[in-house]
Design a protein around this motif. Structure first.
Motif, PDB file in Angstrom:
ATOM      1  N   GLU A  63       0.821  -1.209   0.000  1.00 43.48           N
ATOM      2  CA  GLU A  63       0.000   0.000   0.000  1.00 43.48           C
ATOM      3  C   GLU A  63       0.853   1.256   0.000  1.00 43.48           C
ATOM      4  OE1 GLU A  63      -2.296  -0.752   3.505  1.00 43.48           O
ATOM      5  OE2 GLU A  63      -3.900  -1.756   2.381  1.00 43.48           O
ATOM      6  N   ILE A  64       1.928   1.262   0.786  1.00 41.67           N
ATOM      7  CA  ILE A  64       2.816   2.427   0.855  1.00 41.67           C
ATOM      8  C   ILE A  64       3.507   2.643  -0.485  1.00 41.67           C
ATOM      9  CG2 ILE A  64       4.917   3.341   1.924  1.00 41.67           C
ATOM     10  CD1 ILE A  64       3.993   1.860   4.499  1.00 41.67           C
ATOM     11  N   LEU A  65       4.034   1.571  -1.080  1.00 39.40           N
ATOM     12  CA  LEU A  65       4.690   1.706  -2.377  1.00 39.40           C
ATOM     13  C   LEU A  65       3.710   2.213  -3.432  1.00 39.40           C
ATOM     14  CD1 LEU A  65       6.943  -1.472  -2.358  1.00 39.40           C
ATOM     15  CD2 LEU A  65       7.720   0.905  -2.522  1.00 39.40           C
ATOM     16  N   ASN A  66       2.484   1.716  -3.409  1.00 38.68           N
ATOM     17  CA  ASN A  66       1.494   2.163  -4.383  1.00 38.68           C
ATOM     18  C   ASN A  66       1.151   3.640  -4.187  1.00 38.68           C
ATOM     19  OD1 ASN A  66      -0.513   1.611  -6.517  1.00 38.68           O
ATOM     20  ND2 ASN A  66      -1.948   2.135  -4.889  1.00 38.68           N
ATOM     21  N   GLN A  67       1.055   4.073  -2.940  1.00 38.75           N
ATOM     22  CA  GLN A  67       0.644   5.434  -2.643  1.00 38.75           C
ATOM     23  C   GLN A  67       1.740   6.461  -2.912  1.00 38.75           C
ATOM     24  OE1 GLN A  67      -0.840   5.897   1.326  1.00 38.75           O
ATOM     25  NE2 GLN A  67      -1.388   8.039   1.048  1.00 38.75           N
ATOM     26  N   TYR A  68       3.000   6.126  -2.621  1.00 37.76           N
ATOM     27  CA  TYR A  68       4.065   7.124  -2.642  1.00 37.76           C
ATOM     28  C   TYR A  68       5.084   6.967  -3.758  1.00 37.76           C
ATOM     29  CZ  TYR A  68       2.233   8.422   1.865  1.00 37.76           C
ATOM     30  OH  TYR A  68       1.406   8.830   2.868  1.00 37.76           O
ATOM     31  N   THR A  69       4.892   6.037  -4.668  1.00 32.72           N
ATOM     32  CA  THR A  69       5.850   5.902  -5.768  1.00 32.72           C
ATOM     33  C   THR A  69       5.137   6.089  -7.097  1.00 32.72           C
ATOM     34  OG1 THR A  69       5.597   3.497  -5.887  1.00 32.72           O
ATOM     35  CG2 THR A  69       7.376   4.338  -4.507  1.00 32.72           C
ATOM     36  N   SER A  70       5.912   6.454  -8.075  1.00 35.18           N
ATOM     37  CA  SER A  70       5.426   6.591  -9.440  1.00 35.18           C
ATOM     38  C   SER A  70       6.630   6.412 -10.361  1.00 35.18           C
ATOM     39  CB  SER A  70       4.769   7.953  -9.653  1.00 35.18           C
ATOM     40  OG  SER A  70       5.696   8.988  -9.395  1.00 35.18           O
ATOM     41  N   LYS A  71       6.375   6.398 -11.640  1.00 39.68           N
ATOM     42  CA  LYS A  71       7.430   6.201 -12.631  1.00 39.68           C
ATOM     43  C   LYS A  71       8.553   7.210 -12.414  1.00 39.68           C
ATOM     44  CE  LYS A  71       8.281   6.096 -17.572  1.00 39.68           C
ATOM     45  NZ  LYS A  71       7.674   6.190 -18.904  1.00 39.68           N
ATOM     46  N   GLY A  72       9.787   6.706 -12.402  1.00 45.84           N
ATOM     47  CA  GLY A  72      10.966   7.555 -12.242  1.00 45.84           C
ATOM     48  C   GLY A  72      11.447   7.702 -10.810  1.00 45.84           C
ATOM     49  N   ARG A  73      10.661   7.335  -9.829  1.00 42.67           N
ATOM     50  CA  ARG A  73      11.040   7.482  -8.418  1.00 42.67           C
ATOM     51  C   ARG A  73      12.172   6.530  -8.084  1.00 42.67           C
ATOM     52  NH1 ARG A  73       8.152   8.959  -3.238  1.00 42.67           N
ATOM     53  NH2 ARG A  73       9.985   9.375  -2.004  1.00 42.67           N
ATOM     54  N   GLN A  74      13.183   7.024  -7.375  1.00 41.71           N
ATOM     55  CA  GLN A  74      14.329   6.195  -6.999  1.00 41.71           C
ATOM     56  C   GLN A  74      14.094   5.609  -5.614  1.00 41.71           C
ATOM     57  OE1 GLN A  74      18.232   8.009  -6.215  1.00 41.71           O
ATOM     58  NE2 GLN A  74      19.107   6.439  -7.540  1.00 41.71           N
ATOM     59  N   ILE A  75      14.269   4.290  -5.480  1.00 39.68           N
ATOM     60  CA  ILE A  75      14.116   3.627  -4.189  1.00 39.68           C
ATOM     61  C   ILE A  75      15.198   2.572  -4.015  1.00 39.68           C
ATOM     62  CG2 ILE A  75      11.621   3.996  -4.106  1.00 39.68           C
ATOM     63  CD1 ILE A  75      11.242   1.024  -4.685  1.00 39.68           C
ATOM     64  N   LEU A  76      15.420   2.220  -2.780  1.00 45.84           N
ATOM     65  CA  LEU A  76      16.291   1.110  -2.412  1.00 45.84           C
ATOM     66  C   LEU A  76      15.377  -0.005  -1.938  1.00 45.84           C
ATOM     67  CD1 LEU A  76      19.515   1.037  -0.400  1.00 45.84           C
ATOM     68  CD2 LEU A  76      17.592  -0.286   0.439  1.00 45.84           C
ATOM     69  N   VAL A  77      15.571  -1.201  -2.488  1.00 46.65           N
ATOM     70  CA  VAL A  77      14.797  -2.353  -2.030  1.00 46.65           C
ATOM     71  C   VAL A  77      15.752  -3.400  -1.482  1.00 46.65           C
ATOM     72  CG1 VAL A  77      12.863  -1.982  -3.597  1.00 46.65           C
ATOM     73  CG2 VAL A  77      14.729  -3.461  -4.300  1.00 46.65           C
ATOM     74  N   GLU A  78      15.275  -4.104  -0.469  1.00 48.80           N
ATOM     75  CA  GLU A  78      16.018  -5.198   0.131  1.00 48.80           C
ATOM     76  C   GLU A  78      15.054  -6.365   0.263  1.00 48.80           C
ATOM     77  OE1 GLU A  78      17.992  -6.281   4.445  1.00 48.80           O
ATOM     78  OE2 GLU A  78      17.667  -4.181   3.918  1.00 48.80           O
ATOM     79  N   GLY A  79      15.489  -7.522  -0.157  1.00 53.48           N
ATOM     80  CA  GLY A  79      14.601  -8.673  -0.071  1.00 53.48           C
ATOM     81  C   GLY A  79      15.294  -9.949  -0.498  1.00 53.48           C
TER      82      GLY A  79
END
Length: 195
Positions: A63-79
């Motif tokens: 839900e957080i990723l859907n609400q606060y991200t969009s095309k071009g947004r830079q994020i760090l993921v760990e998994g």
């Protein structure tokens, strides 16, 4: 034999996130990251390569990723890295690697979409993600208050007593040749001259 499956990746979203729900009403989000690598080849020319990888998150993280991200947004993921296989519409077996997001962090400002955030999940169908910084608030507002500015530290001071007792003046050291002198209560430097 020990096993360890952990991946950390920084990239930009190639499209807006796709949110869906499992039959149990657990939210699921699909994102695709692009990560660039630059290097010089043997002839000294600058080269660039881009790696694309699909990512999936569940629960509150989705839900957080859907609400606060969009095309071009830079994020760090760990998994963890997972290998998906399926049968395509034409009957051929298809496969690809995918990151199941356990933690993430927004690395850019997101143009007023909540500032820097973090999320944490527990894996498929059991995500208990939590975001920080702006979820459920208006644009640019945060659910956390800003910390007050730090003040310069001062050196600790010894506690002051009202009147510290004064120690008696030190007697001059005696040489080894002199016999010890008894203390007579008058410590005027050892002289017997009254004033």
């Amino acid at each position: 034999m020990a096993n360890y499956n952990k991946i950390i990746m920084i990239g930009n979203l190639t499209a807006d996130p796709q949110l869906s729900y499992l039959p149990s009403n657990t939210p699921v989000v699909e994102i695709r990251l692009a990560s660039n690598r630059k290097w010089k080849d043997q002839s000294g020319q600058q080269r660039e390569d881009t790696c694309f990888i699909d990512c999936r998150a569940y629960g509150r993280s989705a839900e957080i990723l859907n609400q606060y991200t969009s095309k071009g947004r830079q994020i760090l993921v760990e998994g963890r890295l997972d290998f998906d296989t399926w049968e395509g519409k034409d009957g051929t077996r298809r496969s690809k690697h995918r990151i199941f997001i356990e933690n993430f962090q927004f690395l850019d400002s997101g143009s007023g979409r909540g500032g820097q955030s973090q999320g944490q999940g527990q894996g498929q169908g059991q995500s208990q993600g939590q975001g920080q910084g702006g979820q459920g608030q208006g644009q640019g507002q945060s659910s956390y208050q800003q910390a007050p500015p730090r003040q310069a530290r001062q050196a600790p001071q010894a506690p002051q007593s009202p009147q510290a007792p004064q120690s008696p003046p030190q007697q001059r050291p005696q040489s080894m040749d002199e016999p010890p002198q008894p203390y007579n209560g008058n410590d005027a430097g050892g002289d017997d001259i009254p004033f």
